[in-house]
Motif scaffolding. Structure first.
Motif, PDB file in Angstrom:
ATOM      1  N   PHE A  25      -0.497 -29.505   0.334  1.00  0.00           N
ATOM      2  CA  PHE A  25       0.315 -28.811   1.340  1.00  0.00           C
ATOM      3  C   PHE A  25      -1.136 -28.364   2.271  1.00  0.00           C
ATOM      4  CE2 PHE A  25       3.194 -27.440  -2.133  1.00  0.00           C
ATOM      5  CZ  PHE A  25       4.331 -28.263  -1.645  1.00  0.00           C
ATOM      6  N   GLU A  26      -0.788 -28.273   3.341  1.00  0.00           N
ATOM      7  CA  GLU A  26      -1.719 -27.689   4.518  1.00  0.00           C
ATOM      8  C   GLU A  26      -1.166 -26.307   4.893  1.00  0.00           C
ATOM      9  OE1 GLU A  26      -3.296 -28.697   8.869  1.00  0.00           O
ATOM     10  OE2 GLU A  26      -1.941 -30.123   7.820  1.00  0.00           O
ATOM     11  N   ILE A  27      -2.268 -25.714   5.150  1.00  0.00           N
ATOM     12  CA  ILE A  27      -1.784 -24.233   5.525  1.00  0.00           C
ATOM     13  C   ILE A  27      -2.362 -24.083   6.946  1.00  0.00           C
ATOM     14  CG2 ILE A  27      -2.148 -21.764   5.448  1.00  0.00           C
ATOM     15  CD1 ILE A  27      -2.572 -22.299   2.211  1.00  0.00           C
ATOM     16  N   ILE A  28      -1.442 -23.728   7.766  1.00  0.00           N
ATOM     17  CA  ILE A  28      -1.588 -23.215   9.284  1.00  0.00           C
ATOM     18  C   ILE A  28      -1.347 -21.704   9.530  1.00  0.00           C
ATOM     19  CG2 ILE A  28      -1.521 -25.924  10.043  1.00  0.00           C
ATOM     20  CD1 ILE A  28       1.257 -24.963  11.195  1.00  0.00           C
ATOM     21  N   TRP A  29      -2.167 -21.450  10.754  1.00  0.00           N
ATOM     22  CA  TRP A  29      -2.089 -20.160  11.068  1.00  0.00           C
ATOM     23  C   TRP A  29      -1.673 -19.989  12.140  1.00  0.00           C
ATOM     24  CZ3 TRP A  29      -2.070 -16.180   7.428  1.00  0.00           C
ATOM     25  CH2 TRP A  29      -2.529 -16.521   6.050  1.00  0.00           C
ATOM     26  N   GLY A  30      -0.835 -18.910  12.919  1.00  0.00           N
ATOM     27  CA  GLY A  30      -0.765 -18.608  14.188  1.00  0.00           C
ATOM     28  C   GLY A  30      -0.596 -17.338  14.377  1.00  0.00           C
ATOM     29  N   GLY A  31      -1.392 -16.892  15.374  1.00  0.00           N
ATOM     30  CA  GLY A  31      -1.698 -15.351  15.743  1.00  0.00           C
ATOM     31  C   GLY A  31      -2.327 -15.227  17.002  1.00  0.00           C
ATOM     32  N   ALA A  32      -3.069 -14.384  17.338  1.00  0.00           N
ATOM     33  CA  ALA A  32      -3.665 -14.132  18.638  1.00  0.00           C
ATOM     34  C   ALA A  32      -4.295 -15.363  19.153  1.00  0.00           C
ATOM     35  CB  ALA A  32      -4.775 -12.869  18.695  1.00  0.00           C
ATOM     36  N   ALA A  33      -5.299 -16.396  18.304  1.00  0.00           N
ATOM     37  CA  ALA A  33      -5.858 -17.278  18.974  1.00  0.00           C
ATOM     38  C   ALA A  33      -5.153 -18.475  19.308  1.00  0.00           C
ATOM     39  CB  ALA A  33      -6.942 -17.713  17.732  1.00  0.00           C
ATOM     40  N   ASN A  34      -3.952 -18.521  18.673  1.00  0.00           N
ATOM     41  CA  ASN A  34      -3.025 -19.686  18.979  1.00  0.00           C
ATOM     42  C   ASN A  34      -1.577 -18.935  19.052  1.00  0.00           C
ATOM     43  OD1 ASN A  34      -3.192 -19.313  16.189  1.00  0.00           O
ATOM     44  ND2 ASN A  34      -3.275 -21.280  15.518  1.00  0.00           N
ATOM     45  N   PRO A  35      -1.105 -18.201  20.050  1.00  0.00           N
ATOM     46  CA  PRO A  35       0.195 -17.553  20.135  1.00  0.00           C
ATOM     47  C   PRO A  35       1.246 -18.592  20.138  1.00  0.00           C
ATOM     48  CG  PRO A  35      -1.233 -17.287  22.148  1.00  0.00           C
ATOM     49  CD  PRO A  35      -2.273 -18.099  21.232  1.00  0.00           C
ATOM     50  N   LYS A  36       1.118 -19.919  20.732  1.00  0.00           N
ATOM     51  CA  LYS A  36       2.175 -20.851  20.712  1.00  0.00           C
ATOM     52  C   LYS A  36       2.516 -21.055  19.402  1.00  0.00           C
ATOM     53  CE  LYS A  36       3.714 -25.022  22.969  1.00  0.00           C
ATOM     54  NZ  LYS A  36       3.567 -26.191  23.603  1.00  0.00           N
ATOM     55  N   ASP A  37       1.732 -21.538  18.490  1.00  0.00           N
ATOM     56  CA  ASP A  37       2.174 -21.970  17.135  1.00  0.00           C
ATOM     57  C   ASP A  37       2.837 -20.525  16.475  1.00  0.00           C
ATOM     58  OD1 ASP A  37       0.980 -24.327  17.403  1.00  0.00           O
ATOM     59  OD2 ASP A  37      -0.849 -23.829  16.165  1.00  0.00           O
ATOM     60  N   LYS A  38       2.131 -19.392  16.798  1.00  0.00           N
ATOM     61  CA  LYS A  38       2.707 -18.276  16.256  1.00  0.00           C
ATOM     62  C   LYS A  38       4.229 -17.927  16.649  1.00  0.00           C
ATOM     63  CE  LYS A  38       2.615 -14.224  17.956  1.00  0.00           C
ATOM     64  NZ  LYS A  38       2.052 -13.040  18.517  1.00  0.00           N
ATOM     65  N   GLU A  39       4.530 -17.994  17.696  1.00  0.00           N
ATOM     66  CA  GLU A  39       5.861 -18.068  18.430  1.00  0.00           C
ATOM     67  C   GLU A  39       6.784 -19.210  17.713  1.00  0.00           C
ATOM     68  OE1 GLU A  39       7.149 -15.305  19.835  1.00  0.00           O
ATOM     69  OE2 GLU A  39       5.020 -14.707  19.860  1.00  0.00           O
ATOM     70  N   LEU A  40       6.463 -20.448  17.624  1.00  0.00           N
ATOM     71  CA  LEU A  40       7.108 -21.332  17.132  1.00  0.00           C
ATOM     72  C   LEU A  40       7.636 -21.130  15.511  1.00  0.00           C
ATOM     73  CD1 LEU A  40       5.517 -24.293  18.934  1.00  0.00           C
ATOM     74  CD2 LEU A  40       7.766 -23.536  19.451  1.00  0.00           C
ATOM     75  N   MET A  41       6.434 -20.717  14.971  1.00  0.00           N
ATOM     76  CA  MET A  41       6.651 -20.574  13.358  1.00  0.00           C
ATOM     77  C   MET A  41       7.441 -19.347  13.175  1.00  0.00           C
ATOM     78  SD  MET A  41       3.263 -21.632  11.489  1.00  0.00           S
ATOM     79  CE  MET A  41       1.892 -20.891  12.500  1.00  0.00           C
ATOM     80  N   ALA A  42       7.251 -18.219  13.900  1.00  0.00           N
ATOM     81  CA  ALA A  42       8.215 -16.914  13.672  1.00  0.00           C
ATOM     82  C   ALA A  42       9.757 -17.271  14.078  1.00  0.00           C
ATOM     83  CB  ALA A  42       7.606 -16.060  14.617  1.00  0.00           C
ATOM     84  N   ALA A  43       9.778 -18.258  15.355  1.00  0.00           N
ATOM     85  CA  ALA A  43      11.230 -18.596  15.473  1.00  0.00           C
ATOM     86  C   ALA A  43      11.797 -19.397  14.613  1.00  0.00           C
ATOM     87  CB  ALA A  43      11.028 -19.190  16.739  1.00  0.00           C
ATOM     88  N   TRP A  44      10.972 -20.340  13.944  1.00  0.00           N
ATOM     89  CA  TRP A  44      11.546 -21.235  12.809  1.00  0.00           C
ATOM     90  C   TRP A  44      11.850 -20.233  11.648  1.00  0.00           C
ATOM     91  CZ3 TRP A  44      10.461 -22.305   7.783  1.00  0.00           C
ATOM     92  CH2 TRP A  44      10.998 -23.520   7.166  1.00  0.00           C
ATOM     93  N   CYS A  45      11.297 -19.348  11.186  1.00  0.00           N
ATOM     94  CA  CYS A  45      11.642 -18.511  10.033  1.00  0.00           C
ATOM     95  C   CYS A  45      12.630 -17.751  10.634  1.00  0.00           C
ATOM     96  CB  CYS A  45      10.410 -17.467   9.755  1.00  0.00           C
ATOM     97  SG  CYS A  45      10.700 -16.520   8.256  1.00  0.00           S
ATOM     98  N   ALA A  46      12.767 -17.154  11.459  1.00  0.00           N
ATOM     99  CA  ALA A  46      13.744 -16.159  11.991  1.00  0.00           C
ATOM    100  C   ALA A  46      15.124 -16.959  11.834  1.00  0.00           C
ATOM    101  CB  ALA A  46      13.777 -15.619  13.255  1.00  0.00           C
ATOM    102  N   ASN A  47      15.239 -18.250  12.459  1.00  0.00           N
ATOM    103  CA  ASN A  47      16.302 -19.117  12.340  1.00  0.00           C
ATOM    104  C   ASN A  47      16.856 -19.383  11.068  1.00  0.00           C
ATOM    105  OD1 ASN A  47      16.703 -19.069  15.334  1.00  0.00           O
ATOM    106  ND2 ASN A  47      15.180 -20.853  15.577  1.00  0.00           N
ATOM    107  N   HIS A  48      15.786 -19.646   9.959  1.00  0.00           N
ATOM    108  CA  HIS A  48      16.186 -20.080   8.972  1.00  0.00           C
ATOM    109  C   HIS A  48      16.706 -18.677   8.009  1.00  0.00           C
ATOM    110  CE1 HIS A  48      14.247 -23.679   9.379  1.00  0.00           C
ATOM    111  NE2 HIS A  48      14.780 -24.145   8.257  1.00  0.00           N
TER     112      HIS A  48
END
Length: 161
Positions: free
Chosen positions: A2-25
């Motif tokens: 497994f690879e771990i990726i982070w979404g936060g202030a440094a990469n807000p687009k990834d953060k938003e996409l991952m948060a939306a993915w989780c919320a939708n699930h």
């Protein structure tokens, strides 16, 4: 692997996409969001299979809430667990993590118990006909659980009884 990726202030687009993915699930079709958060994604064979959202951070109390969703039951490896909780306790410096779960999620309850969580059942918290477990893990209990104690040099919990 497994690879771990982070979404936060440094990469807000990834953060938003991952948060939306989780919320939708978690809440399919409800278009809910987590608000201000940081995310951790787990990638397997180039596909996102799990997301942890760190939200409701209360720095003055030292508490953060985690929510997670996955499409693969094997995502929660020791390495992933360590990364999740290391972010909470080592990076943000909180003293407690809160995680909400359904009482019927026996697999997650087993993992949380072995990791040192305390669980409290709140009647009707998910609605008139559904209870919810509020699960808490302190930094002391995390450092002394059987998976982490070698890294932290503790043999038993230092939390008061």
């Amino acid at each position: 692997m497994f690879e771990i990726i982070w979404g936060g202030a440094a990469n807000p687009k990834d953060k938003e996409l991952m948060a939306a993915w989780c919320a939708n699930h978690i809440w399919p079709g409800l278009e809910k969001s987590f608000g201000s958060c940081t995310t951790m994604g787990v990638i397997r064979k180039g596909r996102l299979i799990a997301v942890v959202v760190f939200h409701n951070w209360q720095p003055e109390c030292g508490v953060i809430e985690m929510s997670a969703a996955s499409t693969d039951k094997r995502w929660l490896t020791r390495r992933v667990l360590h990364a999740m909780f290391s972010y909470c306790f080592d990076t943000t410096g909180v003293q407690m993590v809160v995680l909400r779960t359904a009482p019927g999620d026996t697999a997650m309850r087993r993992i949380m118990k072995s990791y040192g969580f305390k669980s409290y059942c709140i009647a009707r918290l998910r609605g008139r006909n559904e209870d919810e477990l509020i699960n808490t893990l302190t930094d002391d209990d995390w450092k002394s659980n059987r998976f982490e104690r070698q890294r932290h040099g503790k043999s038993k919990s230092t939390a008061p009884a």
